[in-house]
Write an enzyme that holds these catalytic residues in place. Structure first.
Site, short mmCIF file in Angstrom:
data_model
loop_
_atom_site.label_atom_id
_atom_site.label_comp_id
_atom_site.label_asym_id
_atom_site.label_seq_id
_atom_site.Cartn_x
_atom_site.Cartn_y
_atom_site.Cartn_z
N TRP A 1 0.72 -1.27 0.12
CA TRP A 1 0.18 -0.11 -0.07
C TRP A 1 0.81 1.43 0.01
CZ3 TRP A 1 -4.18 -1.09 -1.84
CH2 TRP A 1 -4.95 -2.46 -1.69
N ASP B 1 -1.79 6.81 6.34
CA ASP B 1 -2.70 5.82 5.80
C ASP B 1 -2.94 5.01 7.15
OD1 ASP B 1 -4.39 4.02 4.73
OD2 ASP B 1 -2.96 3.34 3.25
N LYS C 1 -12.07 -1.85 6.62
CA LYS C 1 -11.09 -2.57 7.49
C LYS C 1 -11.52 -2.72 8.93
CE LYS C 1 -8.51 -3.09 3.54
NZ LYS C 1 -7.47 -2.36 3.38
C1 LIG Z 1 -6.98 -1.64 2.08
C2 LIG Z 1 -6.12 -0.78 2.24
C3 LIG Z 1 -5.83 0.05 1.08
C4 LIG Z 1 -6.63 0.51 -0.15
O1 LIG Z 1 -7.99 0.74 0.35
P1 LIG Z 1 -9.12 1.09 -0.87
O2 LIG Z 1 -10.33 1.58 -0.08
O3 LIG Z 1 -9.36 -0.50 -1.32
O4 LIG Z 1 -8.57 1.90 -2.08
C5 LIG Z 1 -4.87 1.09 1.38
N1 LIG Z 1 -4.20 1.18 2.41
C6 LIG Z 1 -3.94 0.32 3.38
C7 LIG Z 1 -3.17 0.13 4.64
C8 LIG Z 1 -5.02 -0.75 3.17
O5 LIG Z 1 -5.20 -1.63 4.06
#
Ligand SMILES: *Cc1c(COP(=O)(O)O)cnc(C)c1O
Length: 355
Positions: free
Chosen positions: A99, A165, A189
């Site tokens: 990511w 993030d 998540k």
């Molecule tokens: C799942 C995830 C993403 C991607 O998220 P989307 O909403 O599918 O774009 C980005 N960063 C992390 C840490 C993730 O676990």
């Protein structure tokens, strides 16, 4: 058979969220119609957005001067939106996995990137003691690496603006929001269903780049309109609000952190004790949200058998990410401790059969 949901995302949500959503799909807030069939500008839905923003601020202790936004596009759109809005020439990225790499790739379109990479090839640890380049506009980190099961479990000190993030560990532990200028993530998540992205942004960092920003990709558009510039993801926002209410009633974030620690301890202790299994992440960087483990080399041939055995007992979603293999048990906020105990029991049964 009772199901134990260890999926990495979309993932387990509190039962209450599902129940409230079913009710709202039939009769939303006493309107007699479905939440999916009412204007997002109705006062009933405005109240949902307002309450969700308020609870974000209350539960995370967000100081004044920050805005909370609910947007579409996923965390992946933020990868580009962040540099678009706040990168002048140069930014620093802590590359801790897939990511982070994707976030960096988007930022490269806007200027120079200084990459700090973990020395282990498979991202099993978090780089520490790296030097911060004071000329960079910001430092971007990924607090929880969903795929590898590593996590930065504290708020790092940064002398340049810090962006994080937090897709897979938001609301899992208290954070000092004042140490960050921007925190973002997809809800799917640890917070809600897929479809809504949260952004916590410090207002004063915006409006300082020269480039023209498309309206929908400009944070100020959404701040000015309270996440209602266009039609927001109505149902995901409603469901996110239900999760936040559940979290508050349970005792808030400190309580959540304590429960997450207990669940993670249970599973890591078993991984370390059980002669069949081995953890992948270095111990000090182990994630409390995604617990990655493998079979010891001697038992590698049993991988498919363990997945099949677990599935037959109602344990879902423990197959590791395709880039890592093995197993990954995601132990998000809403996963009950009993599910972890159940998985540990299965690991012990498997040991008796094969060791
Ligand atoms: C799942 C995830 C993403 C991607 O998220 P989307 O909403 O599918 O774009 C980005 N960063 C992390 C840490 C993730 O676990």
């Amino acid at each position: 058979m009772k199901k134990h949901n260890f999926f990495a995302g979309p993932a387990v949500l509190p039962d209450r969220v599902t129940e409230e959503t079913i009710k709202a799909l039939q009769d939303f807030a006493g309107t007699g119609i479905s939440i999916a069939q009412i204007s997002h500008r109705s006062k009933q839905f405005q109240a949902v957005v307002d309450e969700a923003q308020d609870l974000f601020k209350e539960l995370l202790n967000i100081p004044d001067g920050y805005s909370v936004l609910f947007l579409g596009g996923g965390a992946s759109t933020q990868f580009a939106m962040i540099p678009y809005n706040i990168m002048k020439n140069k930014a620093m990225y802590l590359n801790t996995g897939v990511w982070a790499t994707k976030a960096m790739k988007e930022a490269k379109r806007f200027g120079d990137i200084i990459e700090v990479r973990s020395t282990c090839e498979k991202f099993t640890s978090i780089p520490k003691d790296f030097e911060i380049d004071e000329t960079a506009d910001y430092l971007h980190i990924t607090t929880n690496n969903t795929i590898y099961g590593t996590e930065i479990k504290y708020d790092i000190d940064s002398t340049i603006p810090l962006v994080a993030d937090m897709s897979s560990d938001i609301f899992s532990r208290p954070i000092d929001v004042s140490k960050y200028v921007l925190i973002y993530g997809g809800a799917q998540k640890n917070l809600g269903p897929a479809g809504v992205t949260f952004v916590i942004v410090k207002d004063e960092i915006l409006g300082k780049v020269e480039r023209a920003i498309p309206t929908m990709l400009n944070y100020n558009t959404h701040i000015d309109k309270g996440s209602m510039f266009n039609t927001p993801p109505v149902l995901p926002i409603f469901m996110t609000l239900q999760t936040l209410k559940w979290l508050k009633e349970l005792g808030g974030i400190e309580k959540m952190q304590q429960m997450n620690q207990e669940k993670a301890n249970l599973l890591y202790n078993e991984i370390d004790r059980n002669p069949l299994f081995v953890g992948t992440a270095v111990k000090e960087d182990r994630s409390l949200m995604n617990i990655s483990f493998l079979l010891q080399d001697k038992y590698k041939h049993l991988e498919a058998e363990f997945i099949e055995f677990a599935t037959s007992k109602g344990v879902l979603g423990i197959k590791g990410h395709r880039s890592v293999g093995g197993f990954r048990a995601s132990t998000y906020n809403a996963l009950p401790k009993e599910s972890v105990e159940f998985l540990v029991g299965l690991m012990q049964e498997f040991e008796k059969k094969h060791a």
